[in-house]
Design an enzyme around this catalytic site. Structure first.
Site, PDB file in Angstrom:
ATOM      1  N   LYS A 168       0.852  -1.196   0.000  1.00 41.62           N
ATOM      2  CA  LYS A 168       0.000   0.000   0.000  1.00 41.62           C
ATOM      3  C   LYS A 168       0.880   1.235   0.000  1.00 41.62           C
ATOM      4  CE  LYS A 168      -1.842   2.945   2.722  1.00 41.62           C
ATOM      5  NZ  LYS A 168      -1.821   4.209   1.940  1.00 41.62           N
ATOM      6  N   SER A 189       5.248   7.324  10.142  1.00 40.16           N
ATOM      7  CA  SER A 189       5.390   8.039  11.409  1.00 40.16           C
ATOM      8  C   SER A 189       5.294   7.082  12.599  1.00 40.16           C
ATOM      9  CB  SER A 189       4.295   9.098  11.514  1.00 40.16           C
ATOM     10  OG  SER A 189       3.033   8.456  11.494  1.00 40.16           O
ATOM     11  N   THR A 190       5.848   7.506  13.703  1.00 39.81           N
ATOM     12  CA  THR A 190       5.790   6.728  14.942  1.00 39.81           C
ATOM     13  C   THR A 190       4.340   6.531  15.378  1.00 39.81           C
ATOM     14  OG1 THR A 190       7.993   7.363  15.626  1.00 39.81           O
ATOM     15  CG2 THR A 190       6.449   6.854  17.394  1.00 39.81           C
ATOM     16  N   GLY A 207       2.835   3.931  13.198  1.00 36.69           N
ATOM     17  CA  GLY A 207       3.529   2.666  13.477  1.00 36.69           C
ATOM     18  C   GLY A 207       2.916   1.950  14.673  1.00 36.69           C
ATOM     19  N   GLU A 260       9.705   1.074  10.681  1.00 35.17           N
ATOM     20  CA  GLU A 260      10.734   2.104  10.454  1.00 35.17           C
ATOM     21  C   GLU A 260      10.023   3.429  10.620  1.00 35.17           C
ATOM     22  OE1 GLU A 260      13.838   1.611   9.734  1.00 35.17           O
ATOM     23  OE2 GLU A 260      13.957  -0.413   8.902  1.00 35.17           O
ATOM     24  N   CYS A 295      13.494  10.861   6.862  1.00 34.30           N
ATOM     25  CA  CYS A 295      13.336  10.349   8.232  1.00 34.30           C
ATOM     26  C   CYS A 295      14.593  10.571   9.061  1.00 34.30           C
ATOM     27  CB  CYS A 295      12.958   8.887   8.213  1.00 34.30           C
ATOM     28  SG  CYS A 295      14.042   7.910   7.176  1.00 34.30           S
ATOM     29  N   GLU A 308       9.310  15.690  15.200  1.00 34.85           N
ATOM     30  CA  GLU A 308       9.786  15.566  13.826  1.00 34.85           C
ATOM     31  C   GLU A 308       8.997  16.539  12.953  1.00 34.85           C
ATOM     32  OE1 GLU A 308       8.807  11.885  11.777  1.00 34.85           O
ATOM     33  OE2 GLU A 308      10.866  11.891  11.039  1.00 34.85           O
TER      34      GLU A 308
HETATM   35  P1  NAP Z   1       2.344   8.262   7.930  1.00 31.59           P
HETATM   36  O1  NAP Z   1       1.304   9.283   7.997  1.00 31.59           O
HETATM   37  O2  NAP Z   1       2.672   7.472   9.139  1.00 31.59           O
HETATM   38  O3  NAP Z   1       1.887   7.272   6.757  1.00 31.59           O
HETATM   39  C1  NAP Z   1       2.652   6.170   6.373  1.00 31.59           C
HETATM   40  C2  NAP Z   1       1.735   5.165   5.713  1.00 31.59           C
HETATM   41  O4  NAP Z   1       0.800   4.677   6.666  1.00 31.59           O
HETATM   42  C3  NAP Z   1       0.924   5.726   4.559  1.00 31.59           C
HETATM   43  O5  NAP Z   1       0.808   4.756   3.556  1.00 31.59           O
HETATM   44  C4  NAP Z   1      -0.399   6.023   5.230  1.00 31.59           C
HETATM   45  O6  NAP Z   1      -1.512   6.092   4.391  1.00 31.59           O
HETATM   46  C5  NAP Z   1      -0.517   4.861   6.185  1.00 31.59           C
HETATM   47  N1  NAP Z   1      -1.453   5.147   7.278  1.00 31.59           N
HETATM   48  C6  NAP Z   1      -1.813   6.354   7.786  1.00 31.59           C
HETATM   49  N2  NAP Z   1      -2.710   6.207   8.763  1.00 31.59           N
HETATM   50  C7  NAP Z   1      -2.937   4.881   8.888  1.00 31.59           C
HETATM   51  C8  NAP Z   1      -3.777   4.101   9.723  1.00 31.59           C
HETATM   52  N3  NAP Z   1      -4.585   4.654  10.637  1.00 31.59           N
HETATM   53  N4  NAP Z   1      -3.745   2.741   9.585  1.00 31.59           N
HETATM   54  C9  NAP Z   1      -2.961   2.177   8.653  1.00 31.59           C
HETATM   55  N5  NAP Z   1      -2.162   2.851   7.830  1.00 31.59           N
HETATM   56  C10 NAP Z   1      -2.130   4.194   7.946  1.00 31.59           C
HETATM   57  O7  NAP Z   1       3.728   8.838   7.422  1.00 31.59           O
HETATM   58  P2  NAP Z   1       3.973   9.815   6.186  1.00 31.59           P
HETATM   59  O8  NAP Z   1       3.459  11.159   6.543  1.00 31.59           O
HETATM   60  O9  NAP Z   1       3.495   9.176   4.924  1.00 31.59           O
HETATM   61  O10 NAP Z   1       5.558   9.828   6.121  1.00 31.59           O
HETATM   62  C11 NAP Z   1       6.325  10.568   6.986  1.00 31.59           C
HETATM   63  C12 NAP Z   1       6.820   9.719   8.147  1.00 31.59           C
HETATM   64  O11 NAP Z   1       7.529   8.587   7.671  1.00 31.59           O
HETATM   65  C13 NAP Z   1       7.793  10.458   9.012  1.00 31.59           C
HETATM   66  O12 NAP Z   1       7.483  10.246  10.367  1.00 31.59           O
HETATM   67  C14 NAP Z   1       9.131   9.823   8.671  1.00 31.59           C
HETATM   68  O13 NAP Z   1      10.100   9.903   9.652  1.00 31.59           O
HETATM   69  C15 NAP Z   1       8.750   8.435   8.395  1.00 31.59           C
HETATM   70  N6  NAP Z   1       9.769   7.756   7.588  1.00 31.59           N
HETATM   71  C16 NAP Z   1      10.605   6.858   8.193  1.00 31.59           C
HETATM   72  C17 NAP Z   1      11.598   6.231   7.476  1.00 31.59           C
HETATM   73  C18 NAP Z   1      12.508   5.228   8.127  1.00 31.59           C
HETATM   74  O14 NAP Z   1      13.116   4.439   7.436  1.00 31.59           O
HETATM   75  N7  NAP Z   1      12.616   5.217   9.428  1.00 31.59           N
HETATM   76  C19 NAP Z   1      11.735   6.505   6.113  1.00 31.59           C
HETATM   77  C20 NAP Z   1      10.878   7.426   5.525  1.00 31.59           C
HETATM   78  C21 NAP Z   1       9.895   8.046   6.284  1.00 31.59           C
HETATM   79  P3  NAP Z   1      -2.052   7.556   3.875  1.00 31.59           P
HETATM   80  O15 NAP Z   1      -1.589   7.608   2.504  1.00 31.59           O
HETATM   81  O16 NAP Z   1      -3.509   7.610   3.991  1.00 31.59           O
HETATM   82  O17 NAP Z   1      -1.449   8.599   4.756  1.00 31.59           O
END
Ligand code: NAP
Ligand code: MG
Length: 496
Positions: free
Chosen positions: A189, A243-244, A247, A265, A300, A399
């Site tokens: 996804k 995001s945490t 996660g 991650e 990230c 963050e």
């Molecule tokens: P996010 O909001 O946590 O979304 C990540 C994924 O999860 C998206 O596909 C999102 O779908 C999905 N999601 C959101 N809410 C959900 C729920 N309630 N249940 C199941 N899935 C859900 O993160 P983001 O804004 O896309 O990305 C930024 C974050 O990613 C930052 O915190 C960054 O640090 C982290 N990141 C970490 C790494 C690493 O390797 N550690 C690498 C890159 C990014 P939607 O499309 O609907 O939002």
């Protein structure tokens, strides 16, 4: 001689894949729903993409399960899977410009980065796991002569992958390449902000010979498609980057469903520690600027907390500010642009909110702070630097995921380590010093999955990447990533 590409002309010729990819074919969402896929370059609607929900996830998981059970991929020899993955990598490379353009239009990063960074790394990742998979041996345990104990590694089954939008295809490849290499079926996804490259690449996987049902892509929203994957009773492993906050939902989904394995991650707040004895302060300043402004800070492990030894504070920070000016936001489709867009309006408001918070909490804004290029219809924020930040301020703790640097001063190595570790995150830490003993001591004391010394480069596909603390657990990249997609079997045979 390389011929300059007219990216806008190329964009007008693109055929965008806008349907879900399930069981080897593109299809609409079962209920026919779509969502608008918006380009942050200029706010234009690029496509109306299938909005998958639980029904579609169910179809995709069923296709993945059927494919896994009949062994059409899992039972192929490692050598055969290798050949297919290498062909897959070659196809990604061949269509690299098209994929880079899709990535730039969809999430707004500069075309030069999408091409030279993302697509190149994706190709390398797929090729690397293909190359690796026929070179791994299993184990035999030390038993009495009367027995033989085999410890073998088997694919885990159906892998669900949920990924973010900052490096849309690369974050996905870090999951699907090792998962496929190990013989699993995958349901991916992508983030709702950036689904296009995953859909294109699923088609290339099929062209390379990855059988129907082995690699599925379900675009859609987190609360619907993402949650359905997290809660599915027939998904064996869920691998997440994001995001945490989100996660943590996946741990709950697993606990409330089938106890699938979860690897996370998540976010980061990387401390970048610069000592006065740094061998090359210019290189350190470049590392500091690239570390927070590359990809508009939507990284990230962005080096968002700059910890400077007080003796060099003024000179060092003005060097970083001078370099920051090269990151003036520009047209992402111009090959000279170093900083592109912020992914969408929501993220833009979020970043601007943190900038306001920094001012309110008493940090000194020394550069930027504004939204720019609004006349384009897209979303852009200037490189922004706050000085005199206290580590307890919101901009030092949360963050931001935008081009916002927080400079903090320290006096002693002990203080630097204390500040660096005073965070709920532990994804990465950087340090710059000429003193080898100090470097080793501090690297050991830092609670982070990656520590870099005198560089911001934490290595390529050959080293693991992932977090301590609330940056998550489990590792992407390197052979260690295969742990997430395999399980150990002991076969104990009596032979005497
Ligand atoms: P996010 O909001 O946590 O979304 C990540 C994924 O999860 C998206 O596909 C999102 O779908 C999905 N999601 C959101 N809410 C959900 C729920 N309630 N249940 C199941 N899935 C859900 O993160 P983001 O804004 O896309 O990305 C930024 C974050 O990613 C930052 O915190 C960054 O640090 C982290 N990141 C970490 C790494 C690493 O390797 N550690 C690498 C890159 C990014 P939607 O499309 O609907 O939002
Ligand atoms: Mg988009």
């Amino acid at each position: 001689m390389t011929v300059a590409i007219d990216w806008r002309a190329e964009a007008s010729r693109l055929t965008i894949r806008d349907k879900a990819f399930i069981g080897g074919a593109f299809m609409d969402a079962a209920n026919g729903a779509t969502f608008d896929c918006i380009s942050p370059v200029d706010g234009a609607v690029l496509a109306r993409v299938a909005a998958c929900d639980a029904q579609d996830v169910d179809r995709a998981v069923k296709a993945a399960r059927d494919a896994f059970e009949d062994g059409r991929w899992a039972d192929r020899s490692p050598k055969a899977r290798k050949r297919t993955l290498i062909k897959f990598a070659e196809l990604i490379e061949k269509h690299g410009d098209e994929i880079a353009l899709l990535e730039t239009l969809d999430m707004g990063k500069p075309i030069a980065n999408a091409r030279g960074g993302d697509v190149r790394a994706v190709t390398e990742c797929v090729r690397w796991y293909g190359e690796a998979i026929d070179k791994l041996y299993d184990e035999i345990a030390p038993t009495p002569k009367t027995a033989l104990a085999l410890i073998t590694r088997e694919p885990i089954g159906v892998v669900g992958a949920v990924v973010p939008w900052n490096f849309p295809l690369l974050m996905a490849a870090w999951k699907f390449a090792p998962a496929l290499a190990a013989g699993n079926s995958v349901v991916l996804k992508p983030a709702e902000q950036s689904p296009l490259t995953a859909l294109r690449v699923a088609e290339l996987a099929a062209e390379a010979g990855i059988p129907p049902g082995v690699f599925n892509v379900v675009p859609g929203f987190g609360e619907t498609a993402g949650q359905a994957l997290g809660r599915h009773m027939d998904v064996d492993a869920l691998t997440f980057t994001g995001s945490t906050e989100v996660g943590k939902f996946f741990l709950k989904y697993s606990a409330e469903s089938n106890m699938k394995t979860v690897s996370l991650e998540c976010g980061g707040k990387t401390p970048n520690i610069v000592f006065a004895d740094t061998p090359d302060l210019k290189a350190a300043a470049k590392g500091a600027a690239d570390g927070i402004f590359y990809n508009s800070g939507q990284v990230c492990d962005a080096a968002s907390r700059l910890l400077i030894e007080d003796k060099i504070h003024d000179a060092f920070l003005s060097e970083v500010a001078a370099l920051a000016k090269q990151y003036r936001p520009g047209d992402p489709l111009d090959e000279k642009t170093k900083m592109g867009a912020i992914v969408d309006a929501t993220q833009t408001h979020r970043v601007l909110g943190f900038i306001d918070m920094g001012k309110t909490e008493g940090a000194t804004l020394t550069l930027g702070g504004n939204q720019v290029r609004t006349e384009t219809g897209g979303f852009y924020i200037e490189p922004t630097i706050f000085d005199r930040v206290n580590n307890s301020m919101t901009i030092a703790r949360e963050e931001i995921f935008g081009p916002v640097l927080s400079a903090i001063t320290f006096k002693t190595p002990e203080e630097a380590v204390k500040l660096a570790n005073d965070s709920k995150y532990g994804l990465e830490a950087n340090l710059w010093t000429n003193d080898l003993t100090k470097a080793h001591k501090i690297a050991r004391a830092l609670r982070a999955g990656t520590v870099t010394v005198n560089t911001r480069d934490g290595g390529g596909i050959e080293v693991p990447f992932g977090g301590y603390k609330q940056s998550g657990f489990g590792r992407d990249k390197s052979l260690h990533a295969l742990h997430k997609y395999t399980q150990l079997k002991t076969t104990y045979i009596q032979i005497g």
